[in-house]
Design an enzyme around this catalytic site. Structure first.
Site, short mmCIF file in Angstrom:
data_model
loop_
_atom_site.label_atom_id
_atom_site.label_comp_id
_atom_site.label_asym_id
_atom_site.label_seq_id
_atom_site.Cartn_x
_atom_site.Cartn_y
_atom_site.Cartn_z
N LYS A 11 0.81 -1.21 0.00
CA LYS A 11 0.00 0.00 0.00
C LYS A 11 0.86 1.28 0.00
O LYS A 11 2.07 1.23 0.27
CB LYS A 11 -0.92 -0.01 1.22
CG LYS A 11 -2.01 -1.10 1.16
CD LYS A 11 -2.95 -0.98 2.35
CE LYS A 11 -4.06 -2.01 2.30
NZ LYS A 11 -5.00 -1.86 3.46
N TYR A 51 -12.49 -1.79 -3.54
CA TYR A 51 -12.94 -1.88 -2.15
C TYR A 51 -14.47 -1.76 -2.03
O TYR A 51 -14.98 -1.42 -0.96
CB TYR A 51 -12.24 -0.81 -1.30
CG TYR A 51 -10.88 -1.25 -0.76
CD1 TYR A 51 -10.75 -2.37 0.05
CD2 TYR A 51 -9.73 -0.52 -1.06
CE1 TYR A 51 -9.51 -2.77 0.55
CE2 TYR A 51 -8.48 -0.91 -0.56
CZ TYR A 51 -8.38 -2.03 0.24
OH TYR A 51 -7.16 -2.43 0.74
N ARG A 87 -2.10 -14.07 4.95
CA ARG A 87 -2.80 -13.36 6.04
C ARG A 87 -1.99 -13.45 7.33
O ARG A 87 -1.94 -12.51 8.12
CB ARG A 87 -4.21 -13.94 6.26
CG ARG A 87 -5.17 -13.79 5.10
CD ARG A 87 -5.62 -12.38 4.81
NE ARG A 87 -6.12 -11.67 5.95
CZ ARG A 87 -6.80 -10.51 5.88
NH1 ARG A 87 -7.07 -9.95 4.70
NH2 ARG A 87 -7.19 -9.90 6.96
N ASN A 114 -1.98 0.54 6.76
CA ASN A 114 -1.48 -0.71 7.32
C ASN A 114 -0.67 -1.55 6.34
O ASN A 114 -0.57 -2.77 6.46
CB ASN A 114 -2.61 -1.50 7.96
CG ASN A 114 -3.68 -1.89 6.98
OD1 ASN A 114 -3.58 -1.61 5.79
ND2 ASN A 114 -4.72 -2.55 7.46
N HIS A 117 -2.39 -5.28 1.65
CA HIS A 117 -3.69 -5.93 1.47
C HIS A 117 -3.43 -7.38 1.11
O HIS A 117 -2.48 -7.67 0.37
CB HIS A 117 -4.49 -5.27 0.34
CG HIS A 117 -5.64 -6.12 -0.13
ND1 HIS A 117 -6.87 -6.09 0.48
CD2 HIS A 117 -5.71 -7.08 -1.11
CE1 HIS A 117 -7.66 -6.99 -0.11
NE2 HIS A 117 -6.99 -7.59 -1.07
N GLU A 128 -9.80 -10.75 -7.34
CA GLU A 128 -8.81 -9.67 -7.22
C GLU A 128 -7.66 -9.85 -8.19
O GLU A 128 -7.17 -8.87 -8.77
CB GLU A 128 -8.32 -9.59 -5.77
CG GLU A 128 -9.42 -9.11 -4.83
CD GLU A 128 -9.07 -9.18 -3.35
OE1 GLU A 128 -9.92 -8.78 -2.53
OE2 GLU A 128 -7.97 -9.62 -2.99
#
Ligand code: DAT
Ligand code: MG
Length: 140
Positions: A11, A51, A87, A114, A117, A128
């Site tokens: 990000k 999103y 994750r 953060n 993604h 995605e």
């Protein structure tokens, strides 16, 4: 668990602080292989579409503005149980809750900024990946 592919974004807060390589190293150390990668800058419409699932959330506007504020690096990661493994390497959404050694614990600035993604399920991973990459760009 079989070999899977998942979708990742490095990000704006991370690209801005020159952390792309440090984050890719975390993926590779975890056994995830980069099978596609490109640096792009999203338009507002693209960020809103990507999103879209969060469009009713109070942070939606802030999230989309953040995602277009700097270039991002979009990637496809491949490996054993790649969705869950990514994750795990990312850590919790809020860096205050993220485990030691995770990307978000080490690099994230806040719950919004953060750093990464990652897809949350096989269906979203497929969607995605297709949103950002053509089949020709995936080089296993
Ligand atoms: P994740 O990115 O861990 O899958 P999510 O899908 O719930 O988390 O939310 C997507 C992004 O939206 C998240 O990475 C950062 C932002 N976000 C989530 N909750 C937020 C909050 N309470 N305040 C600000 N931004 C938030
Ligand atoms: Mg999510």
């Amino acid at each position: 668990m079989a070999i899977q592919r998942t979708f990742s974004i490095i990000k704006p807060d991370a690209t801005k602080r020159n952390l792309t390589g440090a984050i890719v190293a975390k993926f590779e150390e975890a056994g995830l292989r980069i099978v596609a990668s490109k640096r792009i800058q999203l338009t507002l419409a693209q960020a809103q579409q990507f999103y879209g699932v969060h469009s009713e959330r109070p942070f939606f506007g802030e999230l989309c503005e953040f995602m277009i504020s700097e270039p991002i690096v979009v990637q496809v990661l491949e490996g054993e149980d790649a969705i869950a493994k990514n994750r795990e390497v990312m850590g919790a959404t809020n860096p205050a809750d993220a485990a030691e050694g995770t990307i978000r614990k080490e690099f994230a600035l806040s719950i919004g900024e953060n750093s990464v993604h990652g897809s949350d399920a096989p269906e979203t991973a497929a969607e995605e990946i297709a949103f950002f990459f053509s089949g020709l760009e995936l080089v296993g």
